[in-house]
Every structure is written in C-alpha cells, then in structure tokens.
Design a protein around this motif. Sequence first.
Motif, PDB file in Angstrom:
ATOM      1  N   PHE A   6      46.562  32.818  43.664  1.00 33.67           N
ATOM      2  CA  PHE A   6      46.477  32.575  42.234  1.00 33.67           C
ATOM      3  C   PHE A   6      46.380  33.885  41.467  1.00 33.67           C
ATOM      4  O   PHE A   6      45.584  34.765  41.825  1.00 33.67           O
ATOM      5  CB  PHE A   6      45.265  31.694  41.917  1.00 33.67           C
ATOM      6  N   ARG A   7      47.156  33.979  40.404  1.00 33.56           N
ATOM      7  CA  ARG A   7      47.155  35.168  39.565  1.00 33.56           C
ATOM      8  C   ARG A   7      45.782  35.410  38.939  1.00 33.56           C
ATOM      9  O   ARG A   7      45.407  36.556  38.661  1.00 33.56           O
ATOM     10  CB  ARG A   7      48.220  35.022  38.479  1.00 33.56           C
ATOM     11  N   SER A   8      45.030  34.355  38.707  1.00 29.91           N
ATOM     12  CA  SER A   8      43.751  34.459  38.005  1.00 29.91           C
ATOM     13  C   SER A   8      42.601  34.912  38.893  1.00 29.91           C
ATOM     14  O   SER A   8      41.529  35.257  38.386  1.00 29.91           O
ATOM     15  CB  SER A   8      43.395  33.103  37.381  1.00 29.91           C
ATOM     16  N   LEU A  19      50.128  46.290  47.994  1.00 29.38           N
ATOM     17  CA  LEU A  19      50.718  45.353  47.041  1.00 29.38           C
ATOM     18  C   LEU A  19      50.413  43.898  47.378  1.00 29.38           C
ATOM     19  O   LEU A  19      50.878  43.372  48.387  1.00 29.38           O
ATOM     20  CB  LEU A  19      52.236  45.547  46.974  1.00 29.38           C
ATOM     21  N   HIS A  20      49.620  43.237  46.516  1.00 26.99           N
ATOM     22  CA  HIS A  20      49.488  41.786  46.503  1.00 26.99           C
ATOM     23  C   HIS A  20      50.358  41.281  45.360  1.00 26.99           C
ATOM     24  O   HIS A  20      49.953  41.354  44.189  1.00 26.99           O
ATOM     25  CB  HIS A  20      48.027  41.376  46.265  1.00 26.99           C
ATOM     26  N   PRO A  21      51.537  40.768  45.627  1.00 28.98           N
ATOM     27  CA  PRO A  21      52.479  40.467  44.544  1.00 28.98           C
ATOM     28  C   PRO A  21      52.010  39.377  43.590  1.00 28.98           C
ATOM     29  O   PRO A  21      52.428  39.357  42.427  1.00 28.98           O
ATOM     30  CB  PRO A  21      53.756  40.070  45.286  1.00 28.98           C
ATOM     31  N   TRP A  22      51.150  38.472  44.070  1.00 24.90           N
ATOM     32  CA  TRP A  22      50.744  37.356  43.216  1.00 24.90           C
ATOM     33  C   TRP A  22      49.783  37.785  42.095  1.00 24.90           C
ATOM     34  O   TRP A  22      49.580  37.046  41.140  1.00 24.90           O
ATOM     35  CB  TRP A  22      50.125  36.237  44.053  1.00 24.90           C
ATOM     36  N   VAL A  23      49.201  38.988  42.182  1.00 20.23           N
ATOM     37  CA  VAL A  23      48.289  39.463  41.132  1.00 20.23           C
ATOM     38  C   VAL A  23      48.760  40.792  40.531  1.00 20.23           C
ATOM     39  O   VAL A  23      48.010  41.448  39.825  1.00 20.23           O
ATOM     40  CB  VAL A  23      46.852  39.617  41.673  1.00 20.23           C
ATOM     41  N   HIS A  36      53.186  30.738  35.660  1.00 18.93           N
ATOM     42  CA  HIS A  36      52.392  29.913  36.568  1.00 18.93           C
ATOM     43  C   HIS A  36      51.245  30.720  37.178  1.00 18.93           C
ATOM     44  O   HIS A  36      51.415  31.885  37.547  1.00 18.93           O
ATOM     45  CB  HIS A  36      53.268  29.359  37.689  1.00 18.93           C
ATOM     46  N   ASP A  37      50.095  30.080  37.301  1.00 18.53           N
ATOM     47  CA  ASP A  37      48.935  30.741  37.913  1.00 18.53           C
ATOM     48  C   ASP A  37      49.089  30.818  39.430  1.00 18.53           C
ATOM     49  O   ASP A  37      48.764  31.825  40.046  1.00 18.53           O
ATOM     50  CB  ASP A  37      47.658  29.987  37.552  1.00 18.53           C
ATOM     51  N   SER A  38      49.599  29.759  40.027  1.00 17.69           N
ATOM     52  CA  SER A  38      49.726  29.723  41.480  1.00 17.69           C
ATOM     53  C   SER A  38      51.060  30.298  41.941  1.00 17.69           C
ATOM     54  O   SER A  38      52.066  30.235  41.231  1.00 17.69           O
ATOM     55  CB  SER A  38      49.580  28.291  41.993  1.00 17.69           C
ATOM     56  N   VAL A  39      51.038  30.883  43.132  1.00 19.97           N
ATOM     57  CA  VAL A  39      52.237  31.455  43.752  1.00 19.97           C
ATOM     58  C   VAL A  39      52.389  30.828  45.129  1.00 19.97           C
ATOM     59  O   VAL A  39      51.406  30.716  45.874  1.00 19.97           O
ATOM     60  CB  VAL A  39      52.115  32.986  43.869  1.00 19.97           C
TER      61      VAL A  39
END
Length: 321
Positions: A23-25, A84-88, A96-99
């Motif tokens: 999750f981006r959040s 690199l964590h691409p989702w954040v 979208h918050d979820s990846v």
Amino acid sequence: MSATQLAIVIHAEEEFDWDGGFFRSKVKVSHADNLIHVMDRIIELGGKITLAMDYPFITSDDGKKVVDYYRHQHGVNVEFATHLHPWVNPPFENEHDSVDNHLSYPGNLSYEYEFEKIKVLTETIERISGFRPKTYLAGRYGIGANTQNILKSLGYEVDLSISAYCDFRHQQGPDFSHYSNQKFVDSEITYLPHTSSILSVIPPIRNYLNRHPEKFTWIQNNKWRHLVGKIMRVKRYRLSPEGFTAHQMKQVTQAQLRVGQRDFIMSFHSPSTKSGLTPYTHTDQDVAYFLSTIENYLRCFTQEYQGKTVLPSMLSASSSL
C-alpha cells in the motif's frame, strides 16, 4: 588466496505488514534510535555497513536522523545506497492505494516507470545525504530486463539485487536459481549476490549442490526427488540474523568457503531492530537475541575466518582500476 570479505547490508525501509499486501499509504518509520543502536554496535565490532534506503525511509524524520548521525562516516564505515520499493516511491501510475504483487517487483515495471522511480530516489538520497549513491538494491530483489541499462545511465556501479539460489517465479518475481554467490561484472556493473548456501548432512552432496545450484531447483521441483532431498536434509539457508541462528550462519559461511567463495553479504531489514515491526522480532527479547546473533557472527567472521568487512563500493570494477 583472495581475502574473505563481508558486506553488511541493511534494507532501510518503512514499517508495513509483511503479509498484508502493498500500500502506498504505509510509510511510517519510527525505528531510528533502535537502528542507530544496532549500527553503532556493528561498527564497534569493526563492521562496515551499507544502508540501502528506500523513499519513505530517506524522506522520514527518523530516516534523516540516521543519515545525519552517520553522514561523517559515509565512505568509511557507512555507505548510503538505494533500495527501491516501487509501491511507495513516486512517480505513481495511478491514484490507487494498493499495488498488486506483480508490480511490487521493480523489474516488472515498464522501462519508463522503473527509470523514473530509481531516478527520483537517487536524487532524493543525494539531496538529503549530500552523497550520490553508487550501490543499488532492488526491493524484493526485483531486477528485470531493463534494470542494468537504467543503473548505468544513472551512474551506478554495484548491484546487490541477486539472491543466490532463489527462485521467486511462484510469486511473479525473478529466477536466481542458477546464480551462485560469486561476484561478477557485466556491462561495467559489479554484481554481488546476497549470500545463501545449500546445506546437507552428506558433505559431498552439499558441496556438489553449492557448485551446481540449478540442481537444487531440480530436486525441489519433483516430489520424489524432494523426498530424497529431505532424507539427506538438503536445505537452503540465508546469511541473515532474521530467522537464522549464529550457528546456522556459520554453517552457511563454512559451506561456501569449502567451494571457494570469498565474498559474502549478511543482510537484514531495518525495522527488525525494533520489536513488533517484522516477523523476526516480536518482543524486546527477540531484538536482544537478534543483536547477539549479529555480534556472535561478526566475531566469528573476523576471528575464526580471519575475514574483513567491506563496503560494496570498494568491490566495484571501477574501484579496482
């Protein structure tokens, strides 16, 4: 005989539920003091540390605190690197918050997005730390077809993303089952794989599988061969205090030394330095055991194996010219 060398790599990252998706959040970082305590102890024991930082870590107050604390030691005892964590990590493809799992591996991104994400992270680390990183570690070990060209274009010299003997295809990741722990250079990038080893109660089997890692996958992919492997107690261990004891880490090292390996990586995730943030350290007692495992292994590596700790940048092709 070449020197026996150990790189200590910390995956410096945000705190998130390892089993709860991407999750981006989820960008909280609250473990600076705990991480500094562990890093100080490693340095006291003569260790050098590669702090591979992702976007939430380097942009957080706690992450900046760690960077400020070790800024004067950069290039000596500490190296600031990229993780690199691409989702954040911006830029983001959508709102979208979820990846999904597939896109949690950087190497599965399009060339454009993988490049832009690494570029943003590289420039952010340089701006905050004062040093442009030369060493890269893909989140989830997720290098892909475009990663090498991207790293070269951004001035990287070392890639730590290969996880020896491991196959992540079952979760849409890369296949490293044919890679040993051997350092190598390709297109001016020095690759230093994260250390694993295959162990067995039968020494000739252990030595053979560590020289031919693809045979380990061959054993695992058939139920009858897998059964024979279990009888011979064939297992793959990682050189890490997360989930492994100091004795098991010594077994990994000894098995690799027997097949001529001289370059090693011991790794762990920064949230493991604080209780309750990863599956490896649920309690303060777990954290204490985690640190004692690191201490015991480092003493063994430097005293029994007469090894030394190094920064990966010291092992790059350009540094040896």
